[in-house]
Motif scaffolding. Structure first.
Motif, PDB file in Angstrom:
ATOM      1  N   GLY A  99      13.780  -5.841  -9.838  1.00 38.80           N
ATOM      2  CA  GLY A  99      13.170  -4.606 -10.319  1.00 38.80           C
ATOM      3  C   GLY A  99      13.774  -4.152 -11.636  1.00 38.80           C
ATOM      4  N   GLU A 100      15.091  -4.263 -11.727  1.00 38.70           N
ATOM      5  CA  GLU A 100      15.763  -3.859 -12.971  1.00 38.70           C
ATOM      6  C   GLU A 100      15.402  -4.788 -14.122  1.00 38.70           C
ATOM      7  N   LEU A 101      15.334  -6.083 -13.839  1.00 37.60           N
ATOM      8  CA  LEU A 101      14.934  -7.035 -14.873  1.00 37.60           C
ATOM      9  C   LEU A 101      13.547  -6.695 -15.396  1.00 37.60           C
ATOM     10  N   ALA A 102      12.618  -6.420 -14.488  1.00 39.91           N
ATOM     11  CA  ALA A 102      11.256  -6.066 -14.899  1.00 39.91           C
ATOM     12  C   ALA A 102      11.245  -4.764 -15.688  1.00 39.91           C
ATOM     13  N   ARG A 103      12.085  -3.807 -15.305  1.00 39.64           N
ATOM     14  CA  ARG A 103      12.153  -2.534 -16.036  1.00 39.64           C
ATOM     15  C   ARG A 103      12.621  -2.749 -17.471  1.00 39.64           C
ATOM     16  N   ILE A 104      13.641  -3.584 -17.628  1.00 37.93           N
ATOM     17  CA  ILE A 104      14.194  -3.839 -18.968  1.00 37.93           C
ATOM     18  C   ILE A 104      13.185  -4.594 -19.829  1.00 37.93           C
ATOM     19  N   ILE A 105      12.529  -5.593 -19.261  1.00 31.87           N
ATOM     20  CA  ILE A 105      11.549  -6.368 -20.034  1.00 31.87           C
ATOM     21  C   ILE A 105      10.363  -5.491 -20.410  1.00 31.87           C
ATOM     22  N   GLY A 106       9.823  -4.778 -19.419  1.00 30.18           N
ATOM     23  CA  GLY A 106       8.666  -3.912 -19.644  1.00 30.18           C
ATOM     24  C   GLY A 106       7.347  -4.669 -19.540  1.00 30.18           C
ATOM     25  N   GLY A 107       6.351  -4.018 -18.962  1.00 33.61           N
ATOM     26  CA  GLY A 107       5.013  -4.596 -18.884  1.00 33.61           C
ATOM     27  C   GLY A 107       4.899  -5.819 -18.009  1.00 33.61           C
ATOM     28  N   VAL A 108       5.709  -5.890 -16.951  1.00 35.21           N
ATOM     29  CA  VAL A 108       5.780  -7.085 -16.113  1.00 35.21           C
ATOM     30  C   VAL A 108       5.254  -6.784 -14.715  1.00 35.21           C
ATOM     31  N   ARG A 109       4.325  -7.582 -14.214  1.00 31.73           N
ATOM     32  CA  ARG A 109       3.891  -7.508 -12.820  1.00 31.73           C
ATOM     33  C   ARG A 109       4.904  -8.259 -11.964  1.00 31.73           C
ATOM     34  N   VAL A 110       5.347  -7.622 -10.864  1.00 28.33           N
ATOM     35  CA  VAL A 110       6.250  -8.256  -9.916  1.00 28.33           C
ATOM     36  C   VAL A 110       5.536  -8.360  -8.568  1.00 28.33           C
ATOM     37  N   VAL A 111       5.380  -9.577  -8.067  1.00 27.77           N
ATOM     38  CA  VAL A 111       4.820  -9.803  -6.738  1.00 27.77           C
ATOM     39  C   VAL A 111       5.972 -10.187  -5.817  1.00 27.77           C
ATOM     40  N   PHE A 112       6.204  -9.372  -4.805  1.00 22.78           N
ATOM     41  CA  PHE A 112       7.325  -9.565  -3.894  1.00 22.78           C
ATOM     42  C   PHE A 112       6.852 -10.159  -2.580  1.00 22.78           C
ATOM     43  N   ALA A 113       7.473 -11.266  -2.169  1.00 25.11           N
ATOM     44  CA  ALA A 113       7.158 -11.899  -0.886  1.00 25.11           C
ATOM     45  C   ALA A 113       7.911 -11.180   0.221  1.00 25.11           C
ATOM     46  N   SER A 114       7.265 -10.157   0.799  1.00 21.65           N
ATOM     47  CA  SER A 114       7.842  -9.455   1.933  1.00 21.65           C
ATOM     48  C   SER A 114       7.395 -10.158   3.212  1.00 21.65           C
ATOM     49  N   THR A 115       7.449  -9.483   4.328  1.00 25.08           N
ATOM     50  CA  THR A 115       7.179 -10.137   5.598  1.00 25.08           C
ATOM     51  C   THR A 115       6.575  -9.169   6.609  1.00 25.08           C
ATOM     52  N   ALA A 116       5.748  -9.704   7.485  1.00 18.36           N
ATOM     53  CA  ALA A 116       5.208  -8.903   8.584  1.00 18.36           C
ATOM     54  C   ALA A 116       6.308  -8.466   9.544  1.00 18.36           C
ATOM     55  N   THR A 117       7.436  -9.183   9.538  1.00 17.96           N
ATOM     56  CA  THR A 117       8.564  -8.827  10.388  1.00 17.96           C
ATOM     57  C   THR A 117       9.109  -7.449  10.050  1.00 17.96           C
ATOM     58  N   ALA A 118       8.862  -6.983   8.845  1.00 22.54           N
ATOM     59  CA  ALA A 118       9.345  -5.663   8.430  1.00 22.54           C
ATOM     60  C   ALA A 118       8.751  -4.540   9.275  1.00 22.54           C
ATOM     61  N   TYR A 119       7.595  -4.778   9.911  1.00 21.27           N
ATOM     62  CA  TYR A 119       6.988  -3.752  10.755  1.00 21.27           C
ATOM     63  C   TYR A 119       7.770  -3.523  12.041  1.00 21.27           C
ATOM     64  N   GLY A 120       8.440  -4.563  12.551  1.00 19.52           N
ATOM     65  CA  GLY A 120       8.984  -4.487  13.883  1.00 19.52           C
ATOM     66  C   GLY A 120       7.860  -4.536  14.910  1.00 19.52           C
ATOM     67  N   VAL A 121       8.114  -3.989  16.111  1.00 18.23           N
ATOM     68  CA  VAL A 121       7.064  -3.906  17.131  1.00 18.23           C
ATOM     69  C   VAL A 121       5.990  -2.936  16.639  1.00 18.23           C
ATOM     70  N   THR A 122       4.745  -3.354  16.734  1.00 21.86           N
ATOM     71  CA  THR A 122       3.671  -2.558  16.134  1.00 21.86           C
ATOM     72  C   THR A 122       2.906  -1.747  17.178  1.00 21.86           C
ATOM     73  N   PRO A 123       2.221  -0.705  16.725  1.00 24.31           N
ATOM     74  CA  PRO A 123       1.288   0.017  17.604  1.00 24.31           C
ATOM     75  C   PRO A 123       0.047  -0.840  17.834  1.00 24.31           C
ATOM     76  N   PRO A 124      -0.914  -0.353  18.636  1.00 26.66           N
ATOM     77  CA  PRO A 124      -2.128  -1.144  18.898  1.00 26.66           C
ATOM     78  C   PRO A 124      -2.882  -1.516  17.624  1.00 26.66           C
ATOM     79  N   ALA A 125      -3.615  -2.623  17.704  1.00 29.47           N
ATOM     80  CA  ALA A 125      -4.394  -3.116  16.571  1.00 29.47           C
ATOM     81  C   ALA A 125      -5.554  -2.170  16.277  1.00 29.47           C
TER      82      ALA A 125
END
Length: 306
Positions: A99-125
């Protein structure tokens, strides 16, 4: 003026390599980095750990970086589970550095590979992107926190970030634990696969080619109305149903699945991928059966080259 480069972190890993390969094959100039220098399928990967902010800035000084695909991280809860502090340093600290690198460069799209695991146990679909994340593993927590870091860089500094919450990726070049690969390798060796759990436990598998397509779609779109997108293969199948799919591909497969939840995973309901379809034009190309056939062909090819 020459075309700007795409920086791909974690480029020796499963998703990072797939994205790097597809970008280069279409003519995009890529700077591929990972924590150690290596070569993947004849393509150079430079050494630069995402925790090394000075190394990242050195690359940015040497090359005109226009976009970033951030895959460099501990790639799952099965990776170094006994080293949670290191996971925090890499997954959260690395996201802050990008994020800091993109801020310094400027005008940069950052696509972050997150995960469905970040939700934990989910509510109903259906589980949409506005579902509150309540992760129950350090891996999931580190990815959720990294998303918040990316979001803050967007809200405070205007950095163009987007997070993709990726499902259970399988397919060629996966090196960490994978139940689908276990089934395929066992049948190739003439063994019976025994799972002591999982008959009614659902998963939402995603072929690596579809994960790659989603990452590049998020990289290419001019403007995105959401900060996060769910990315799955579109199916929601129990391990028993996955085993039956393998048997359709390989009738001689012997797979035994006992009842019970997976002790190393959390139960999640079906994810809603309609936002990714609408905004990214994302459509899974691989059904699970097609993906298993593709994976099997690749595994057989690797076996033949030994």
């Amino acid at each position: 003026m020459s075309e700007r480069h795409v920086l791909v972190t974690g480029a020796a890993g499963l998703i990072g390599n797939a994205v790097r390969t597809k970008l280069e094959d279409r003519g995009t100039r890529v700077i591929a980095v990972d924590r150690v220098a290596t070569e993947v399928d004849g393509r150079e990967v430079r050494e630069c750990d995402v925790t090394d902010i000075h190394g990242l800035h050195a690359i940015a000084r040497a090359h005109d970086i226009g976009k970033i695909v951030h895959c460099g991280a501990f790639s799952g809860p099965m990776v170094s589970p006994d080293h949670p502090i290191q996971m925090v340093q890499v997954n959260i600290g690395g996201a802050a550095n990008i994020g800091e690198l993109a801020r310094i460069i400027g005008g940069v799209r950052v696509v972050f590979a997150s995960t469905a695991t970040a939700y934990g146990v989910t509510p109903p679909a259906p589980v949409s992107e506005d579902t509150v994340m309540v992760p129950d593993t350090m891996y999931g927590a580190s990815k959720a926190a990294a998303e918040h870091v990316m979001n803050a860089y967007k809200l405070q500094f205007g950095v163009d970030t987007v997070n993709l919450r990726i499902g259970w990726v399988y397919g060629p070049r996966r090196s960490t634990a994978c139940l689908i690969r276990q089934m395929l390798v066992d049948v190739m060796a003439g063994r019976t696969t025994h799972f002591p759990y999982g008959r009614d436990f659902p998963r939402q598998y995603l072929h690596i080619d579809d994960a790659c397509d989603a990452m590049i779609a998020a990289l290419d779109r001019e403007a995105l109305p959401q900060q996060a997108y769910n990315i799955t293969g579109g199916s929601w199948l129990t391990l028993a149903e996955v085993a039956e799919t393998v048997k359709r591909v390989i009738p001689e497969a012997r797979i035994e699945v006992a009842p019970g939840d997976d002790p190393g995973d959390m139960r999640q309901e079906r994810f809603d991928i309609s936002a990714a379809k609408r905004d990214l034009g994302y459509r899974p190309r691989m059904t699970l059966e097609q993906g298993i056939r593709n994976y099997l062909d690749w595994l057989r090819l690797q076996e033949g080259t030994k």
